[in-house]
Design an enzyme around this catalytic site. Structure first.
Site, PDB file in Angstrom:
ATOM      1  N   CYS A 195       4.957   7.060  26.106  1.00 60.43           N
ATOM      2  CA  CYS A 195       4.230   7.548  27.291  1.00 60.43           C
ATOM      3  C   CYS A 195       5.229   7.509  28.434  1.00 60.43           C
ATOM      4  O   CYS A 195       5.757   6.437  28.746  1.00 60.43           O
ATOM      5  CB  CYS A 195       3.034   6.653  27.604  1.00 60.43           C
ATOM      6  SG  CYS A 195       2.257   7.032  29.205  1.00 60.43           S
ATOM      7  N   ASN A 196       5.525   8.658  29.035  1.00 66.19           N
ATOM      8  CA  ASN A 196       6.518   8.707  30.106  1.00 66.19           C
ATOM      9  C   ASN A 196       6.019   8.027  31.379  1.00 66.19           C
ATOM     10  O   ASN A 196       6.716   7.194  31.961  1.00 66.19           O
ATOM     11  CB  ASN A 196       6.885  10.171  30.410  1.00 66.19           C
ATOM     12  CG  ASN A 196       7.711  10.813  29.302  1.00 66.19           C
ATOM     13  OD1 ASN A 196       8.929  10.743  29.308  1.00 66.19           O
ATOM     14  ND2 ASN A 196       7.059  11.426  28.319  1.00 66.19           N
ATOM     15  N   THR A 197       4.799   8.369  31.807  1.00 69.72           N
ATOM     16  CA  THR A 197       4.295   7.880  33.090  1.00 69.72           C
ATOM     17  C   THR A 197       4.247   6.351  33.135  1.00 69.72           C
ATOM     18  O   THR A 197       4.564   5.745  34.163  1.00 69.72           O
ATOM     19  CB  THR A 197       2.899   8.478  33.359  1.00 69.72           C
ATOM     20  OG1 THR A 197       2.995   9.901  33.280  1.00 69.72           O
ATOM     21  CG2 THR A 197       2.384   8.087  34.732  1.00 69.72           C
ATOM     22  N   ALA A 198       3.883   5.729  32.017  1.00 70.92           N
ATOM     23  CA  ALA A 198       3.785   4.266  31.985  1.00 70.92           C
ATOM     24  C   ALA A 198       5.144   3.604  32.217  1.00 70.92           C
ATOM     25  O   ALA A 198       5.197   2.394  32.480  1.00 70.92           O
ATOM     26  CB  ALA A 198       3.173   3.811  30.659  1.00 70.92           C
TER      27      ALA A 198
ATOM     28  N   LYS B  15      -6.198  15.219  26.379  1.00 63.43           N
ATOM     29  CA  LYS B  15      -6.642  13.845  26.097  1.00 63.43           C
ATOM     30  C   LYS B  15      -8.104  13.822  25.643  1.00 63.43           C
ATOM     31  O   LYS B  15      -8.523  12.917  24.931  1.00 63.43           O
ATOM     32  CB  LYS B  15      -6.464  12.960  27.330  1.00 63.43           C
ATOM     33  CG  LYS B  15      -4.999  12.512  27.547  1.00 63.43           C
ATOM     34  CD  LYS B  15      -4.892  11.583  28.733  1.00 63.43           C
ATOM     35  CE  LYS B  15      -3.469  11.089  28.997  1.00 63.43           C
ATOM     36  NZ  LYS B  15      -2.990  10.086  28.048  1.00 63.43           N
TER      37      LYS B  15
ATOM     38  N   CYS C 218       6.040  14.390  29.173  1.00 70.09           N
ATOM     39  CA  CYS C 218       4.713  13.769  29.067  1.00 70.09           C
ATOM     40  C   CYS C 218       4.373  13.938  27.590  1.00 70.09           C
ATOM     41  O   CYS C 218       4.495  15.046  27.053  1.00 70.09           O
ATOM     42  CB  CYS C 218       3.708  14.499  29.959  1.00 70.09           C
ATOM     43  SG  CYS C 218       2.001  14.012  29.642  1.00 70.09           S
TER      44      CYS C 218
ATOM     45  N   ARG D  55      -2.723   5.313  34.092  1.00 71.25           N
ATOM     46  CA  ARG D  55      -1.450   5.123  34.794  1.00 71.25           C
ATOM     47  C   ARG D  55      -1.369   6.011  36.033  1.00 71.25           C
ATOM     48  O   ARG D  55      -0.856   5.590  37.082  1.00 71.25           O
ATOM     49  CB  ARG D  55      -0.286   5.444  33.856  1.00 71.25           C
ATOM     50  CG  ARG D  55      -0.007   4.370  32.823  1.00 71.25           C
ATOM     51  CD  ARG D  55      -1.104   4.194  31.774  1.00 71.25           C
ATOM     52  NE  ARG D  55      -1.327   5.338  30.907  1.00 71.25           N
ATOM     53  CZ  ARG D  55      -2.369   5.486  30.091  1.00 71.25           C
ATOM     54  NH1 ARG D  55      -3.326   4.586  30.046  1.00 71.25           N
ATOM     55  NH2 ARG D  55      -2.485   6.551  29.321  1.00 71.25           N
TER      56      ARG D  55
END
Lengths: 240, 240
Positions: free
Chosen positions: A85-88, A167, A198, A51
């Site tokens: 998932c925050n960024t997505a 990750k 995150c 992302r």
């Protein structure tokens, strides 16, 4: 009350964050036996394109994969969708356009939680580069009359190194210490509360690890999921 | 080598065991980034009827739900199926009849692992009442010329109390101690190795907690899942 709603989980972004989310849903469910727990259909698909690279314009968009995932979960029986998932959430428009069932946003739920803290005006953000670039929290906090305190570019670079280290499977004390140091810098910059914005952050940092409260977006989404699925809170309208 | 196979996880039996299984799959995958991890489609459905009551003839069969779950996972794209619950393998015939893709059995994989231990002939079984009544391990061990060491009726009653205590969310030292005491009684009865043949057992008991090795069926299934999905091991034939 009616029966519990079946929850579709858009997961794998990354997989450990998905497991953390599921564990928090289970822990937050008042259950005396298996059958009291929620039915979760989890598409844990770590193959979705990165992302942060997509938002930076240096990689393919994950939006088609995320839209397809939302549709598949709905077809499999999901009555509401969540994505730990925050960024997505930069692609929430495409996701909400793809599915007819409500999508519960981790950003909206976390900002709603921050509004319940009367003393917090300046909000320190531990978010990934893509989340920051898409101004997901910055925009939502502004609309709620809350002030973001953000990492500077050098700190953001260190955050991303830590994110990819987590990750890659490392969650040791050195990684936790480095993440805590970034939070402390936000506090030095005036933050009254820190948002783990995150879902990899709570894998190494917990409320109580800092001199200010830590709001864990994964835990906030888990609590909201239980409240919606157990019909204690009315669902947001679909195709929001 | 080809791309990784997508894994369908028949889960929720119970939900914490499913999370434990997913965490073990992730930990056993050699991954430097999200995209190296396996795509898992997880139907975490704790609403499936109680397996032990069904096998005892005092509750509805979970077989139709399990067969439907297998079909839905296959339709969603699963290329192999696993189920991190030993007792539910009493219904493996119905599951394998419902899905065209291979179903990897936790019982078969665990017994194969036991056969790799040259010194172990007498195998202590920590299994649920339904698993024991269906003779899932007893039958497979007999075929492998290994000898089961089982709990007596009073011990089995204590095991079931512990099982339902764990399913109700308790995993404290008292529960762990009581589970360890049952394993120690199997060792006193001649067991050379203990099988955590119920996926709730490894939630409170680990290898190293006992004076004999503990084989964790969840971890064995997780390792087999990674090996099959990464195409390091040929898949068992479908509709086995």
């Amino acid at each position: 009350m009616g029966r519990d709603l079946t929850v579709g989980v858009m997961g794998g972004l990354g997989p450990e964050a998905t497991v953390d989310f599921m564990a928090k849903v289970i822990a937050l469910t008042d259950a005396a036996r298996d059958q009291d727990h929620l039915h979760l259909i989890v598409d844990c698909n770590p193959k979705v394109p990165n992302r942060n690279l997509a938002i930076a314009g240096s990689g393919p968009s994950p939006a088609p994969e995320l839209a397809a995932m939302a549709r598949r979960l709905e077809q499999a029986g999901a009555e509401l969708l969540v994505m730990p998932c925050n960024t997505a959430h930069a692609f929430v428009g495409e996701i909400r356009a793809a599915a007819a069932v409500p999508f519960v946003s981790i950003i909206e739920e976390t900002v709603a939680e921050l509004r319940r803290l009367p003393e917090a005006r300046r909000i320190g953000l531990l978010t990934a580069g893509g989340c920051r670039q898409a101004r997901l929290y910055e925009g939502a906090l502004g609309a709620a009359d809350l002030q973001p305190v953000t990492l500077d570019d050098a700190q953001q670079g260190r955050f991303m190194e830590l994110l990819y280290t987590i990750k890659a499977g490392r969650r040791d004390a050195a990684v936790a210490d480095a993440m805590r140091a970034l939070a402390v810098e936000l506090i030095a910059g005036g933050a009254e509360v820190i948002v783990a914005g995150c879902t990899e952050v709570p894998l190494v940092l917990r409320d109580g690890d800092l001199p200010r409260p830590l709001i864990d977006s994964t835990a906030v989404l888990a609590a909201a999921t239980v409240a919606y699925a157990k019909r204690r809170r009315p669902l947001p309208p679909p195709r929001g």
